[in-house]
Design a protein around this motif. Structure first.
Motif, PDB file in Angstrom:
ATOM      1  N   ILE A 183       0.852  -1.194   0.000  1.00  0.00           N
ATOM      2  CA  ILE A 183       0.000   0.000   0.000  1.00  0.00           C
ATOM      3  C   ILE A 183       0.884   1.239   0.000  1.00  0.00           C
ATOM      4  N   ASN A 184       0.655   2.137  -0.951  1.00  0.00           N
ATOM      5  CA  ASN A 184       1.373   3.395  -1.039  1.00  0.00           C
ATOM      6  C   ASN A 184       0.633   4.415  -0.166  1.00  0.00           C
ATOM      7  N   LEU A 185       1.199   4.700   0.993  1.00  0.00           N
ATOM      8  CA  LEU A 185       0.544   5.596   1.950  1.00  0.00           C
ATOM      9  C   LEU A 185       0.760   7.069   1.619  1.00  0.00           C
ATOM     10  N   SER A 186       1.620   7.359   0.659  1.00  0.00           N
ATOM     11  CA  SER A 186       1.900   8.751   0.313  1.00  0.00           C
ATOM     12  C   SER A 186       0.894   9.316  -0.676  1.00  0.00           C
ATOM     13  N   PRO A 191      -4.772   6.092   0.091  1.00  0.00           N
ATOM     14  CA  PRO A 191      -5.728   5.400   0.937  1.00  0.00           C
ATOM     15  C   PRO A 191      -6.304   6.239   2.066  1.00  0.00           C
ATOM     16  N   PHE A 192      -5.617   7.327   2.442  1.00  0.00           N
ATOM     17  CA  PHE A 192      -6.127   8.217   3.488  1.00  0.00           C
ATOM     18  C   PHE A 192      -5.911   9.659   3.047  1.00  0.00           C
ATOM     19  N   PRO A 193      -6.650  10.601   3.623  1.00  0.00           N
ATOM     20  CA  PRO A 193      -6.479  12.001   3.218  1.00  0.00           C
ATOM     21  C   PRO A 193      -5.228  12.644   3.815  1.00  0.00           C
ATOM     22  N   PHE A 194      -4.294  11.827   4.308  1.00  0.00           N
ATOM     23  CA  PHE A 194      -3.037  12.296   4.879  1.00  0.00           C
ATOM     24  C   PHE A 194      -2.041  11.141   4.759  1.00  0.00           C
ATOM     25  N   VAL A 195      -0.770  11.441   4.951  1.00  0.00           N
ATOM     26  CA  VAL A 195       0.239  10.383   4.971  1.00  0.00           C
ATOM     27  C   VAL A 195       0.214   9.769   6.366  1.00  0.00           C
ATOM     28  N   ALA A 196      -0.342   8.574   6.481  1.00  0.00           N
ATOM     29  CA  ALA A 196      -0.565   7.951   7.787  1.00  0.00           C
ATOM     30  C   ALA A 196       0.739   7.675   8.515  1.00  0.00           C
ATOM     31  N   ASN A 197       0.778   8.013   9.806  1.00  0.00           N
ATOM     32  CA  ASN A 197       1.914   7.680  10.654  1.00  0.00           C
ATOM     33  C   ASN A 197       1.675   6.373  11.396  1.00  0.00           C
ATOM     34  N   GLU A 198       0.414   5.935  11.417  1.00  0.00           N
ATOM     35  CA  GLU A 198       0.097   4.645  12.016  1.00  0.00           C
ATOM     36  C   GLU A 198      -1.013   3.988  11.208  1.00  0.00           C
ATOM     37  N   ILE A 208      -1.070  -9.866   7.867  1.00  0.00           N
ATOM     38  CA  ILE A 208       0.001  -9.809   8.850  1.00  0.00           C
ATOM     39  C   ILE A 208       1.102  -8.912   8.295  1.00  0.00           C
ATOM     40  N   PHE A 209       1.663  -8.067   9.154  1.00  0.00           N
ATOM     41  CA  PHE A 209       2.733  -7.169   8.731  1.00  0.00           C
ATOM     42  C   PHE A 209       3.874  -7.960   8.102  1.00  0.00           C
ATOM     43  N   TYR A 210       4.373  -7.450   6.956  1.00  0.00           N
ATOM     44  CA  TYR A 210       5.506  -8.091   6.288  1.00  0.00           C
ATOM     45  C   TYR A 210       6.712  -7.151   6.252  1.00  0.00           C
ATOM     46  N   SER A 211       6.505  -5.920   5.775  1.00  0.00           N
ATOM     47  CA  SER A 211       7.618  -4.974   5.715  1.00  0.00           C
ATOM     48  C   SER A 211       7.079  -3.569   5.526  1.00  0.00           C
ATOM     49  N   GLN A 212       7.929  -2.578   5.765  1.00  0.00           N
ATOM     50  CA  GLN A 212       7.573  -1.188   5.494  1.00  0.00           C
ATOM     51  C   GLN A 212       8.809  -0.444   5.044  1.00  0.00           C
ATOM     52  N   SER A 213       8.584   0.633   4.303  1.00  0.00           N
ATOM     53  CA  SER A 213       9.699   1.480   3.899  1.00  0.00           C
ATOM     54  C   SER A 213      10.148   2.306   5.092  1.00  0.00           C
ATOM     55  N   ALA A 214      11.253   3.007   4.932  1.00  0.00           N
ATOM     56  CA  ALA A 214      11.657   3.950   5.969  1.00  0.00           C
ATOM     57  C   ALA A 214      10.587   5.030   6.098  1.00  0.00           C
ATOM     58  N   CYS A 215      10.398   5.533   7.303  1.00  0.00           N
ATOM     59  CA  CYS A 215       9.333   6.519   7.527  1.00  0.00           C
ATOM     60  C   CYS A 215       9.522   7.784   6.699  1.00  0.00           C
ATOM     61  N   ASN A 216      10.775   8.110   6.369  1.00  0.00           N
ATOM     62  CA  ASN A 216      11.031   9.319   5.574  1.00  0.00           C
ATOM     63  C   ASN A 216      11.214   9.007   4.096  1.00  0.00           C
ATOM     64  N   ALA A 217      10.918   7.766   3.681  1.00  0.00           N
ATOM     65  CA  ALA A 217      11.114   7.379   2.277  1.00  0.00           C
ATOM     66  C   ALA A 217      10.006   7.942   1.400  1.00  0.00           C
ATOM     67  N   PRO A 218      10.356   8.401   0.207  1.00  0.00           N
ATOM     68  CA  PRO A 218       9.325   8.807  -0.740  1.00  0.00           C
ATOM     69  C   PRO A 218       9.148   7.738  -1.829  1.00  0.00           C
ATOM     70  N   CYS A 261       5.084   5.239  12.585  1.00  0.00           N
ATOM     71  CA  CYS A 261       6.142   6.222  12.345  1.00  0.00           C
ATOM     72  C   CYS A 261       5.966   7.384  13.316  1.00  0.00           C
ATOM     73  N   PRO A 262       7.055   7.985  13.759  1.00  0.00           N
ATOM     74  CA  PRO A 262       6.949   9.100  14.707  1.00  0.00           C
ATOM     75  C   PRO A 262       6.278  10.322  14.094  1.00  0.00           C
TER      76      PRO A 262
END
Length: 262
Positions: A183-186, A191-198, A208-218, A261-262
């Motif tokens: 899912i591209n959260l950016s 998928p959401f009207p903002f870049v989700a931090n959670e 089940i969670f598999y992987s995620q990009s770095a929180c600051n990754a574009p 993400c923080p």
């Protein structure tokens, strides 16, 4: 120099010239071996395309397998100052693309140019970095298989700062298969009207969670795989219920945190 010495030197020079002329007249120029020439030519001048499919996977497509089958394929990736060599593969007849995984860290190399060699000969190639290609909102794959699957947002609900969406995963496979959805959260508004931090999951373990990009990754992405028994088939789809928030709130009751993400 006396006249006698001059006559002796002249005689010696004439003798050397005669020997050289005789030797040259005996030289035979053989034509180049056709076998040698053909073994040192490119198998094809057809251009290939190199694409960074993710940070550590490179796909070479458009290979002329009819002309180059059985030859070694080598990929060099450069950022202009240092060069990294990707793994060498063997070209298989009928398979026009090769993916080299865990061969070179594209993110670290920040590739500006590539070189493809087939049978030790460079061939024309074009380079596409994944960061230059828009990442789709939803991407579904069946791991280790050519079977296709798809994912789509089928329901949307919101309560204040919480946005809960249903993502339905389907396939045309007659037999049950596993799945992975990225899912591209950016992307907004989906998928959401903002870049989700959670992002949390409330579908009883469908994903089940598999992987995620770095929180600051574009872009910011996360990948979810199926739960142990939540496979899909032509007669059985799965629904991933995800809850996106701007602020992290910790593991939800009755759910699981997929991304934080923080």
């Amino acid at each position: 120099m006396t006249g006698r010495r001059i006559r002796v030197v002249s005689a010696i020079l004439l003798a050397i010239a005669a020997i050289s002329t005789a030797s040259a007249s005996q030289l035979v120029m053989e034509p180049a071996s056709a076998t040698l020439v053909s073994s040192h030519e490119r198998c094809s001048n057809t251009a290939v395309n190199v694409t960074a499919t993710d940070s550590q996977s490179l796909t070479i497509s458009g290979i002329d397998t009819a002309a180059c089958a059985g030859l070694p394929l080598e990929l060099w990736v450069s950022d202009g100052t240092k060069t990294a060599t990707a793994a060498v593969a063997s070209i298989v007849s009928g398979k026009e693309s090769v993916t080299l995984s865990n061969s070179v860290d594209v993110a670290k190399v920040q590739a500006k140019m590539v070189m493809v060699k087939v049978g030790n000969w460079p061939i024309p190639s074009t380079w596409t970095n994944s960061s230059e290609v828009p990442v789709p909102l939803l991407t579904c794959v069946v791991p280790g298989s050519d079977v296709s699957c798809s994912a789509a947002i089928t329901a949307k609900n919101s309560w204040g700062s919480e946005f809960v969406y249903d993502v339905t995963i389907t396939t045309n496979s007659a037999t049950p298969v596993p799945w992975m959805v990225t899912i591209n959260l950016s992307m907004t508004p989906d998928p959401f009207p903002f870049v989700a931090n959670e992002v949390n999951e409330y579908s009883g373990g469908a994903g089940i969670f598999y992987s995620q990009s770095a929180c600051n990754a574009p872009p910011r992405t996360m990948t979810v795989r199926n739960g142990d028994w939540r496979t899909i088939s032509k007669s059985q789809s799965q629904v991933l219920k995800i809850d996106g928030r701007q602020a992290a709130s910790g593991k939800p009751a009755g759910g699981q945190v997929l991304l934080s993400c923080p």
